[in-house]
Write a protein that holds these residues in place. Structure first.
Motif, mmCIF file in Angstrom:
data_model
loop_
_atom_site.group_PDB
_atom_site.id
_atom_site.type_symbol
_atom_site.label_atom_id
_atom_site.label_comp_id
_atom_site.label_asym_id
_atom_site.label_seq_id
_atom_site.Cartn_x
_atom_site.Cartn_y
_atom_site.Cartn_z
ATOM 1 N N ARG A 1 58.261 101.238 16.997
ATOM 2 C CA ARG A 1 58.435 99.903 17.592
ATOM 3 C C ARG A 1 59.380 99.056 16.745
ATOM 4 O O ARG A 1 60.266 98.373 17.272
ATOM 5 C CB ARG A 1 57.076 99.206 17.689
ATOM 6 N N ASP A 2 59.207 99.110 15.424
ATOM 7 C CA ASP A 2 60.076 98.337 14.536
ATOM 8 C C ASP A 2 61.530 98.783 14.668
ATOM 9 O O ASP A 2 62.448 97.952 14.670
ATOM 10 C CB ASP A 2 59.615 98.490 13.084
ATOM 11 N N HIS B 1 66.400 94.989 7.708
ATOM 12 C CA HIS B 1 66.393 96.338 7.149
ATOM 13 C C HIS B 1 64.989 96.901 6.938
ATOM 14 O O HIS B 1 64.842 98.121 6.808
ATOM 15 C CB HIS B 1 67.229 96.368 5.873
ATOM 16 N N ILE B 2 63.983 96.047 6.928
ATOM 17 C CA ILE B 2 62.621 96.585 7.035
ATOM 18 C C ILE B 2 62.448 97.192 8.423
ATOM 19 O O ILE B 2 61.951 98.314 8.572
ATOM 20 C CB ILE B 2 61.564 95.491 6.782
ATOM 21 N N LEU B 3 62.880 96.462 9.432
ATOM 22 C CA LEU B 3 62.760 96.975 10.797
ATOM 23 C C LEU B 3 63.594 98.240 10.992
ATOM 24 O O LEU B 3 63.160 99.197 11.638
ATOM 25 C CB LEU B 3 63.205 95.905 11.799
ATOM 26 N N LEU C 1 56.739 91.833 12.619
ATOM 27 C CA LEU C 1 57.233 90.806 11.713
ATOM 28 C C LEU C 1 57.640 89.561 12.502
ATOM 29 O O LEU C 1 58.078 89.661 13.649
ATOM 30 C CB LEU C 1 58.445 91.319 10.934
ATOM 31 N N ALA C 2 57.507 88.400 11.867
ATOM 32 C CA ALA C 2 57.957 87.144 12.478
ATOM 33 C C ALA C 2 59.451 87.003 12.212
ATOM 34 O O ALA C 2 59.873 86.464 11.188
ATOM 35 C CB ALA C 2 57.180 85.966 11.894
ATOM 36 N N VAL D 1 57.928 88.258 3.902
ATOM 37 C CA VAL D 1 57.936 89.281 4.948
ATOM 38 C C VAL D 1 56.875 90.339 4.706
ATOM 39 O O VAL D 1 56.752 91.284 5.474
ATOM 40 C CB VAL D 1 59.313 89.972 5.047
ATOM 41 N N LEU D 2 56.112 90.200 3.636
ATOM 42 C CA LEU D 2 55.054 91.165 3.350
ATOM 43 C C LEU D 2 53.756 90.646 3.949
ATOM 44 O O LEU D 2 53.086 89.789 3.388
ATOM 45 C CB LEU D 2 54.896 91.361 1.839
ATOM 46 N N ILE D 3 53.419 91.147 5.125
ATOM 47 C CA ILE D 3 52.200 90.695 5.788
ATOM 48 C C ILE D 3 51.055 91.636 5.434
ATOM 49 O O ILE D 3 51.259 92.794 5.081
ATOM 50 C CB ILE D 3 52.391 90.625 7.316
ATOM 51 N N ALA D 4 49.840 91.118 5.521
ATOM 52 C CA ALA D 4 48.670 91.887 5.096
ATOM 53 C C ALA D 4 48.493 93.154 5.935
ATOM 54 O O ALA D 4 48.170 94.216 5.416
ATOM 55 C CB ALA D 4 47.426 91.008 5.186
#
Length: 259
Positions: free
Chosen positions: A60-61, A117-119, A100-101, A91-94
Protein backbone atom coordinates in the motif's frame (compact mmCIF):
# COMPACT_ATOMS: atom_id res chain seq x y z
CA UNK A 1 10.62 -15.05 1.00
CA UNK A 2 9.71 -11.64 2.36
CA UNK A 3 12.78 -10.04 0.84
CA UNK A 4 11.56 -11.53 -2.45
CA UNK A 5 8.77 -8.95 -2.31
CA UNK A 6 11.39 -6.22 -2.07
CA UNK A 7 13.41 -7.59 -4.98
CA UNK A 8 10.28 -8.11 -7.06
CA UNK A 9 9.21 -4.50 -6.65
CA UNK A 10 12.52 -3.17 -7.96
CA UNK A 11 12.49 -5.65 -10.84
CA UNK A 12 9.05 -4.29 -11.68
CA UNK A 13 10.41 -0.74 -11.66
CA UNK A 14 13.44 -1.74 -13.72
CA UNK A 15 11.28 -3.50 -16.29
CA UNK A 16 9.35 -0.27 -16.79
CA UNK A 17 12.57 1.61 -17.49
CA UNK A 18 13.94 -0.81 -20.11
CA UNK A 19 10.59 -1.61 -21.66
CA UNK A 20 10.89 0.26 -24.94
CA UNK A 21 14.41 -1.03 -25.58
CA UNK A 22 13.74 -4.75 -25.18
CA UNK A 23 10.26 -6.17 -24.79
CA UNK A 24 7.88 -3.27 -25.08
CA UNK A 25 6.15 -1.56 -22.21
CA UNK A 26 3.19 -3.92 -21.87
CA UNK A 27 5.24 -7.12 -21.74
CA UNK A 28 7.70 -5.62 -19.26
CA UNK A 29 4.94 -4.49 -16.92
CA UNK A 30 3.17 -7.84 -17.19
CA UNK A 31 6.43 -9.58 -16.28
CA UNK A 32 6.71 -7.41 -13.19
CA UNK A 33 3.08 -8.09 -12.29
CA UNK A 34 3.68 -11.83 -12.67
CA UNK A 35 6.65 -11.72 -10.30
CA UNK A 36 4.72 -9.61 -7.81
CA UNK A 37 1.70 -11.92 -7.89
CA UNK A 38 4.01 -14.92 -7.43
CA UNK A 39 5.54 -13.35 -4.34
CA UNK A 40 2.04 -12.71 -2.97
CA UNK A 41 1.13 -16.37 -3.44
CA UNK A 42 4.30 -17.46 -1.65
CA UNK A 43 3.55 -15.00 1.14
CA UNK A 44 0.03 -16.40 1.53
CA UNK A 45 1.46 -19.92 1.70
CA UNK A 46 3.24 -18.96 4.91
CA UNK A 47 -0.23 -18.86 6.54
CA UNK A 48 0.62 -16.02 8.89
CA UNK A 49 -2.14 -13.42 8.96
CA UNK A 50 -0.10 -10.79 10.82
CA UNK A 51 2.71 -11.13 8.31
CA UNK A 52 0.33 -10.81 5.36
CA UNK A 53 -1.15 -7.65 6.91
CA UNK A 54 2.33 -6.22 7.47
CA UNK A 55 3.53 -6.83 3.92
CA UNK A 56 0.20 -5.69 2.48
CA UNK A 57 0.69 -2.35 4.22
CA UNK A 58 4.14 -2.12 2.60
CA UNK A 59 2.62 -2.64 -0.85
CA UNK A 60 0.00 0.00 0.00
CA UNK A 61 2.81 2.41 0.87
CA UNK A 62 4.51 1.71 -2.46
CA UNK A 63 1.31 2.49 -4.31
CA UNK A 64 0.74 5.67 -2.30
CA UNK A 65 4.27 6.86 -3.11
CA UNK A 66 3.23 7.15 -6.76
CA UNK A 67 0.53 9.69 -5.86
CA UNK A 68 2.36 11.96 -3.43
CA UNK A 69 2.64 15.60 -4.47
CA UNK A 70 2.66 17.25 -7.87
CA UNK A 71 3.62 15.44 -11.07
CA UNK A 72 4.23 16.59 -14.61
CA UNK A 73 2.18 15.35 -17.54
CA UNK A 74 4.58 12.41 -17.95
CA UNK A 75 3.99 11.48 -14.28
CA UNK A 76 7.48 12.50 -13.11
CA UNK A 77 7.36 13.74 -9.49
CA UNK A 78 7.79 17.40 -8.61
CA UNK A 79 8.44 18.89 -5.16
CA UNK A 80 5.83 20.84 -3.23
CA UNK A 81 6.20 24.60 -2.93
CA UNK A 82 8.37 25.23 0.16
CA UNK A 83 6.62 26.50 3.28
CA UNK A 84 7.93 29.47 5.21
CA UNK A 85 6.65 28.19 8.56
CA UNK A 86 8.13 24.69 8.72
CA UNK A 87 7.49 22.67 11.86
CA UNK A 88 9.03 19.54 13.29
CA UNK A 89 7.29 16.53 11.84
CA UNK A 90 7.58 13.05 13.34
CA UNK A 91 7.15 10.38 10.68
CA UNK A 92 7.81 7.56 13.13
CA UNK A 93 4.35 6.47 14.22
CA UNK A 94 3.75 3.89 16.93
CA UNK A 95 1.85 1.51 14.64
CA UNK A 96 3.63 1.20 11.31
CA UNK A 97 0.61 -0.57 9.81
CA UNK A 98 -1.25 2.75 9.71
CA UNK A 99 -0.75 5.13 6.74
CA UNK A 100 1.61 8.09 7.12
CA UNK A 101 0.15 11.60 7.39
CA UNK A 102 1.57 12.83 4.10
CA UNK A 103 -0.12 16.22 3.80
CA UNK A 104 1.56 17.70 6.87
CA UNK A 105 5.01 16.96 5.49
CA UNK A 106 4.72 18.55 2.05
CA UNK A 107 6.71 21.76 1.65
CA UNK A 108 8.94 20.91 4.61
CA UNK A 109 12.21 19.76 3.03
CA UNK A 110 13.35 17.09 5.47
CA UNK A 111 9.86 15.82 6.25
CA UNK A 112 8.77 15.71 2.61
CA UNK A 113 11.90 13.82 1.56
CA UNK A 114 11.54 11.38 4.46
CA UNK A 115 7.87 10.64 3.82
CA UNK A 116 8.39 10.18 0.09
CA UNK A 117 11.20 7.70 0.55
CA UNK A 118 9.71 5.80 3.46
CA UNK A 119 6.73 5.17 1.23
CA UNK A 120 8.86 4.41 -1.82
CA UNK A 121 11.44 2.05 -0.29
CA UNK A 122 11.95 2.43 3.46
CA UNK A 123 8.62 0.86 4.33
CA UNK A 124 9.18 -2.24 2.21
CA UNK A 125 12.74 -2.89 3.37
CA UNK A 126 11.88 -2.12 6.99
CA UNK A 127 8.80 -4.32 7.02
CA UNK A 128 10.68 -7.09 5.22
CA UNK A 129 13.24 -7.09 8.03
CA UNK A 130 10.47 -6.93 10.62
CA UNK A 131 8.57 -9.78 8.99
CA UNK A 132 11.67 -11.96 8.79
CA UNK A 133 12.21 -11.58 12.53
CA UNK A 134 8.53 -12.29 13.12
CA UNK A 135 8.77 -15.55 11.19
CA UNK A 136 11.86 -16.50 13.17
CA UNK A 137 9.88 -16.13 16.40
CA UNK A 138 11.81 -13.20 17.85
CA UNK A 139 10.10 -10.90 20.40
CA UNK A 140 8.09 -7.91 19.22
CA UNK A 141 10.66 -5.39 20.44
CA UNK A 142 13.35 -6.99 18.29
CA UNK A 143 10.94 -7.07 15.35
CA UNK A 144 10.44 -3.35 15.83
CA UNK A 145 14.19 -2.80 15.83
CA UNK A 146 14.37 -4.76 12.59
CA UNK A 147 11.84 -2.41 11.01
CA UNK A 148 13.78 0.64 12.14
CA UNK A 149 17.03 -0.81 10.84
CA UNK A 150 15.59 -1.49 7.39
CA UNK A 151 13.92 1.90 7.22
CA UNK A 152 17.05 3.82 8.21
CA UNK A 153 19.23 1.75 5.89
CA UNK A 154 16.95 2.53 2.94
CA UNK A 155 16.93 6.25 3.77
CA UNK A 156 20.72 6.37 4.22
CA UNK A 157 21.18 4.70 0.85
CA UNK A 158 18.73 7.11 -0.80
CA UNK A 159 20.52 10.14 0.63
CA UNK A 160 23.81 8.71 -0.65
CA UNK A 161 22.34 8.31 -4.14
CA UNK A 162 20.82 11.80 -4.03
CA UNK A 163 24.27 13.35 -3.58
CA UNK A 164 25.82 11.73 -6.65
CA UNK A 165 24.37 14.07 -9.34
CA UNK A 166 25.92 17.04 -7.53
CA UNK A 167 29.53 15.92 -7.51
CA UNK A 168 32.00 18.06 -9.51
CA UNK A 169 31.80 17.31 -13.22
CA UNK A 170 28.27 15.89 -13.08
CA UNK A 171 25.82 16.77 -15.83
CA UNK A 172 22.38 15.77 -17.09
CA UNK A 173 19.02 15.48 -15.38
CA UNK A 174 18.38 14.36 -11.81
CA UNK A 175 15.47 13.83 -9.47
CA UNK A 176 13.70 17.05 -8.57
CA UNK A 177 12.56 15.49 -5.30
CA UNK A 178 16.08 14.56 -4.20
CA UNK A 179 17.25 15.79 -0.81
CA UNK A 180 19.68 18.43 -2.18
CA UNK A 181 16.93 19.99 -4.30
CA UNK A 182 14.42 20.03 -1.44
CA UNK A 183 16.95 21.53 0.98
CA UNK A 184 17.92 24.13 -1.63
CA UNK A 185 14.26 25.06 -2.09
CA UNK A 186 13.87 25.47 1.66
CA UNK A 187 16.94 27.72 1.74
CA UNK A 188 16.03 29.71 -1.39
CA UNK A 189 12.32 29.48 -2.30
CA UNK A 190 12.91 31.51 -5.48
CA UNK A 191 14.43 28.33 -6.94
CA UNK A 192 10.88 27.01 -7.23
CA UNK A 193 10.39 29.29 -10.25
CA UNK A 194 12.73 26.98 -12.18
CA UNK A 195 10.90 23.88 -10.92
CA UNK A 196 7.51 25.22 -12.02
CA UNK A 197 8.70 25.20 -15.61
CA UNK A 198 8.49 21.42 -15.41
CA UNK A 199 4.76 21.25 -14.70
CA UNK A 200 4.09 20.22 -18.30
CA UNK A 201 7.33 18.32 -18.78
CA UNK A 202 10.35 18.04 -16.47
CA UNK A 203 12.53 18.29 -19.58
CA UNK A 204 11.61 22.00 -19.63
CA UNK A 205 13.57 22.49 -16.40
CA UNK A 206 17.05 24.01 -16.75
CA UNK A 207 18.83 21.28 -14.79
CA UNK A 208 22.26 22.86 -15.03
CA UNK A 209 21.03 26.10 -13.51
CA UNK A 210 19.23 24.23 -10.74
CA UNK A 211 22.37 22.16 -10.11
CA UNK A 212 24.47 25.31 -9.86
CA UNK A 213 22.07 26.87 -7.36
CA UNK A 214 22.00 23.69 -5.29
CA UNK A 215 25.79 23.39 -5.16
CA UNK A 216 26.44 26.93 -3.89
CA UNK A 217 24.11 26.67 -0.89
CA UNK A 218 23.98 24.50 2.24
CA UNK A 219 21.89 21.74 0.60
CA UNK A 220 24.71 19.25 -0.02
CA UNK A 221 26.02 19.54 3.52
CA UNK A 222 22.50 19.06 4.88
CA UNK A 223 22.07 15.99 2.68
CA UNK A 224 25.36 14.56 3.93
CA UNK A 225 24.20 15.12 7.51
CA UNK A 226 20.90 13.43 6.65
CA UNK A 227 22.76 10.40 5.31
CA UNK A 228 24.98 10.24 8.38
CA UNK A 229 21.98 10.49 10.71
CA UNK A 230 20.25 7.53 9.09
CA UNK A 231 23.48 5.53 8.83
CA UNK A 232 24.12 6.08 12.55
CA UNK A 233 20.54 5.13 13.41
CA UNK A 234 20.85 1.91 11.39
CA UNK A 235 24.13 1.07 13.14
CA UNK A 236 22.54 1.73 16.53
CA UNK A 237 19.87 -0.85 15.70
CA UNK A 238 22.53 -3.37 14.63
CA UNK A 239 24.50 -2.97 17.85
CA UNK A 240 21.52 -4.33 19.76
CA UNK A 241 21.95 -7.66 17.97
CA UNK A 242 24.44 -10.38 18.96
CA UNK A 243 27.78 -10.49 17.16
CA UNK A 244 27.61 -12.58 13.99
CA UNK A 245 28.88 -12.71 10.42
CA UNK A 246 25.52 -11.37 9.26
CA UNK A 247 25.76 -8.34 11.53
CA UNK A 248 29.29 -7.65 10.34
CA UNK A 249 28.17 -7.86 6.70
CA UNK A 250 25.38 -5.35 7.33
CA UNK A 251 27.78 -3.02 9.11
CA UNK A 252 30.11 -3.22 6.11
CA UNK A 253 27.26 -2.23 3.78
CA UNK A 254 26.68 0.91 5.83
CA UNK A 255 30.40 1.65 6.07
CA UNK A 256 30.70 1.44 2.27
CA UNK A 257 28.34 4.41 1.94
CA UNK A 258 30.47 6.67 4.11
CA UNK A 259 32.88 9.18 2.59
Amino acid sequence: MILWCYVTYWIHKACSGFADMIFGNKIALLSGDYLLSNSCVELANLRNQELVELMSSAVRDLAEAEFVGLRDLQNAPLPARPKSDTKDYDVLIADNIEPLAVGEAMGNAKAEWTVRHILNAGSLLGKSCQGTLKLAGHPEELQRQGYLFGKHLALAWQAYLDREPFTPGSFGSFSLISAPVLFALQHDPSLYDFIEKGLDNVEDVDYEQVRERVMVGPALELTKNLQNDHSSAALDMLRKLPDSDARTALQNIIAAMQD
